[in-house]
Design an enzyme around this catalytic site. Sequence first.
Site, PDB file in Angstrom:
ATOM      1  N   GLU A 168      76.589  46.679  74.903  1.00 18.51           N
ATOM      2  CA  GLU A 168      76.890  47.672  73.854  1.00 18.51           C
ATOM      3  C   GLU A 168      78.145  48.401  74.313  1.00 18.51           C
ATOM      4  O   GLU A 168      78.078  49.252  75.211  1.00 18.51           O
ATOM      5  CB  GLU A 168      75.738  48.672  73.706  1.00 18.51           C
ATOM      6  CG  GLU A 168      74.373  48.060  73.450  1.00 18.51           C
ATOM      7  CD  GLU A 168      74.260  47.415  72.087  1.00 18.51           C
ATOM      8  OE1 GLU A 168      75.000  47.809  71.174  1.00 18.51           O
ATOM      9  OE2 GLU A 168      73.438  46.499  71.955  1.00 18.51           O
ATOM     10  N   CYS A 183      80.355  56.484  70.711  1.00 20.93           N
ATOM     11  CA  CYS A 183      80.846  55.112  70.512  1.00 20.93           C
ATOM     12  C   CYS A 183      81.100  54.818  69.045  1.00 20.93           C
ATOM     13  O   CYS A 183      82.029  54.094  68.713  1.00 20.93           O
ATOM     14  CB  CYS A 183      79.868  54.112  71.104  1.00 20.93           C
ATOM     15  SG  CYS A 183      78.203  54.298  70.476  1.00 20.93           S
TER      16      CYS A 183
HETATM   17  P1  NAD Z   1      81.686  53.032  81.910  1.00 19.67           P
HETATM   18  O1  NAD Z   1      81.835  51.630  81.486  1.00 19.67           O
HETATM   19  O2  NAD Z   1      82.727  53.627  82.748  1.00 19.67           O
HETATM   20  O3  NAD Z   1      80.310  53.235  82.709  1.00 19.67           O
HETATM   21  C1  NAD Z   1      79.061  52.882  82.164  1.00 19.67           C
HETATM   22  C2  NAD Z   1      78.073  52.623  83.287  1.00 19.67           C
HETATM   23  O4  NAD Z   1      78.479  51.455  83.997  1.00 19.67           O
HETATM   24  C3  NAD Z   1      77.961  53.731  84.314  1.00 19.67           C
HETATM   25  O5  NAD Z   1      76.614  53.883  84.659  1.00 19.67           O
HETATM   26  C4  NAD Z   1      78.767  53.196  85.474  1.00 19.67           C
HETATM   27  O6  NAD Z   1      78.368  53.698  86.730  1.00 19.67           O
HETATM   28  C5  NAD Z   1      78.483  51.717  85.394  1.00 19.67           C
HETATM   29  N1  NAD Z   1      79.500  50.838  86.002  1.00 19.67           N
HETATM   30  C6  NAD Z   1      80.832  51.072  86.133  1.00 19.67           C
HETATM   31  N2  NAD Z   1      81.436  50.008  86.693  1.00 19.67           N
HETATM   32  C7  NAD Z   1      80.469  49.076  86.922  1.00 19.67           C
HETATM   33  C8  NAD Z   1      80.455  47.750  87.469  1.00 19.67           C
HETATM   34  N3  NAD Z   1      81.573  47.163  87.883  1.00 19.67           N
HETATM   35  N4  NAD Z   1      79.280  47.087  87.544  1.00 19.67           N
HETATM   36  C9  NAD Z   1      78.143  47.656  87.082  1.00 19.67           C
HETATM   37  N5  NAD Z   1      78.082  48.901  86.569  1.00 19.67           N
HETATM   38  C10 NAD Z   1      79.232  49.604  86.475  1.00 19.67           C
HETATM   39  O7  NAD Z   1      81.467  53.866  80.552  1.00 19.67           O
HETATM   40  P2  NAD Z   1      81.343  55.432  80.359  1.00 19.67           P
HETATM   41  O8  NAD Z   1      82.663  56.068  80.548  1.00 19.67           O
HETATM   42  O9  NAD Z   1      80.178  55.929  81.149  1.00 19.67           O
HETATM   43  O10 NAD Z   1      80.923  55.501  78.809  1.00 19.67           O
HETATM   44  C11 NAD Z   1      81.825  55.522  77.761  1.00 19.67           C
HETATM   45  C12 NAD Z   1      81.943  54.156  77.110  1.00 19.67           C
HETATM   46  O11 NAD Z   1      80.669  53.698  76.672  1.00 19.67           O
HETATM   47  C13 NAD Z   1      82.791  54.192  75.850  1.00 19.67           C
HETATM   48  O12 NAD Z   1      83.643  53.080  75.838  1.00 19.67           O
HETATM   49  C14 NAD Z   1      81.785  54.101  74.718  1.00 19.67           C
HETATM   50  O13 NAD Z   1      82.280  53.578  73.516  1.00 19.67           O
HETATM   51  C15 NAD Z   1      80.754  53.223  75.326  1.00 19.67           C
HETATM   52  N6  NAD Z   1      79.472  53.388  74.635  1.00 19.67           N
HETATM   53  C16 NAD Z   1      79.020  52.383  73.832  1.00 19.67           C
HETATM   54  C17 NAD Z   1      77.834  52.559  73.120  1.00 19.67           C
HETATM   55  C18 NAD Z   1      77.319  51.491  72.189  1.00 19.67           C
HETATM   56  O14 NAD Z   1      76.164  51.564  71.790  1.00 19.67           O
HETATM   57  N7  NAD Z   1      78.112  50.510  71.825  1.00 19.67           N
HETATM   58  C19 NAD Z   1      77.126  53.750  73.255  1.00 19.67           C
HETATM   59  C20 NAD Z   1      77.633  54.733  74.084  1.00 19.67           C
HETATM   60  C21 NAD Z   1      78.800  54.546  74.786  1.00 19.67           C
END
Ligand code: NAD
Length: 509
Positions: free
Chosen positions: A233, A267
């Site tokens: 997502e 998002c």
């Molecule tokens: P992010 O991708 O930076 O982090 C998300 C999670 O992934 C965190 O828990 C982080 O620690 C973990 N993570 C980071 N690098 C990783 C790796 N290499 N391997 C495994 N885990 C890792 O995102 P964010 O800044 O926390 O959230 C914002 C983003 O999330 C925006 O792009 C938003 O659109 C998206 N989002 C999407 C939805 C949806 O339903 N489509 C909902 C909410 C947020």
Amino acid sequence: MILKSFSPNTIKLLGQIGCTDPTEVEAIVKTAKDAQVHWQEIGINKRINELKIIRDNLFSKYAEIAQLISDENGKPFAEAISSEIIPTLSVFDYYLAKSKKYLRPQKVRIKLPVMIHKKSWIEFEPWGVVGIISPWNYPLLLPMGQIIPALIAGNSVVFKPSEFTPLVGSWIEKLFNESNLLKNVFNVIYGEAQVGQSLVNSKIDKLFFTGSTNVGKIISKNAADKLLPISLELGGKDPILVLKDADLDRTAQGIAWGALTNSGQTCVSVERVYVHESVHDELIHKLIGPVSRLKLYNGSEYYDLSALKTEQQANKVKEHIQDAVRKGAKIIFGGRQIDENKFEPTILTDVNHDMLVMKEETFGPIIAIKKVSDDNEAIKFANDSDYGLSASVWTKDISHGREVARKIKSGSVLINDCISYFGTSEAVVGGIKLSGTGRVHGRSGLMEMVYEKYYNSDSFTWQKKFWWFPYGNKATENMKFALTFLYGRNVFKRLMAGIKILPALFKGK
Ligand code: NAD
């Protein structure tokens, strides 16, 4: 390592939590795997009963968790209730009510005459251990939308909250820890990317990742090596199409909320506005009113917009505004960075698709508006994006709105509303293109938690099948009769072939 959690509004330290050692993640997954066996065996009724208790505990403590979300994420208390607590309870009630029906084994009717006597059915098996990695922007709703159906379906869960909202993650852990039955079935690990990576590399059976598209791609590559099933997502760049007959007062209010709720850190927030040229100026005029009345956090209890959660977000908003202005956009309202991570809500016009603000996810309080000459142009621009999460069409002519909606390439399209479908558990949420591959909520969100296992049972225990070895002359003749009988167009020839194949069907070989 310690995770320190700060309020984005006050910059005060709210608390700290020890990180999970990445080398310990595999052992936690193993414990979860062992615990899953019993959790599956107790059956869906007991699992539902246990989750009902958790649901009621959450309801009775709603004020405590809403305040913690507001402190740690920044969003106003009222918004924590409307966009986190209410939708989470809706997820609980939806899956508590529907899961039994959706997960009931299904009969499969086989039409092939030579197999018609066999019993066939599908059962829905939990994957085993499900890993859930979540972001910080909706720190309760997003993980719970996956944790609840995962557990009801009979999986155990290893959940990694965002490093920016570990306290909400810890609150969720305590909520589930009140259940003895869920001991080791529900597990939380804390940390940054490295801990998430350890989870992806561990022996989990399926991974649910919600977060940025960039990290989604990295995870996808890592998961591919071992063919780990994943649900992604990811980010969005949601368009909103304002047709010439839209109710402009209402549409302006909808845009203000849709673009700026959670300070734009949603998002499915409105990121691109395409408005018919005949109502462009009037819409902007009507939009300035509600946007200018929004209160940014200033220390008082009631406010509409919080500071941005991370420095990275603030830098991106600044970059998108500067890039747009450099390329010819006009700032009609706002545009100022008040302090490190606080931005005025900003309305930009005269934007084009060469600008970052129309191409990349901004995830901040910007409303970017582009004039279009007709509906087709609006649809063309709406689809000119690498993302495809959600969209909306605003018009008084609902049937025309539906026609336009059908032409938009995204996981969902709302007519005369935006975002709110994320709060209704019946609605399915998920994207296409760079917005991801998975689905949450609705029946599809539950089916992501199971795989279909097919069963087939033959009660003709004496019958040797005519298609088994050896392939002599008789077998070949039988195959030809079978082929004619099953798929021929000539009724007489089919009948004759049927009579010829009959002995082989009943006696076998
Ligand atoms: P992010 O991708 O930076 O982090 C998300 C999670 O992934 C965190 O828990 C982080 O620690 C973990 N993570 C980071 N690098 C990783 C790796 N290499 N391997 C495994 N885990 C890792 O995102 P964010 O800044 O926390 O959230 C914002 C983003 O999330 C925006 O792009 C938003 O659109 C998206 N989002 C999407 C939805 C949806 O339903 N489509 C909902 C909410 C947020």
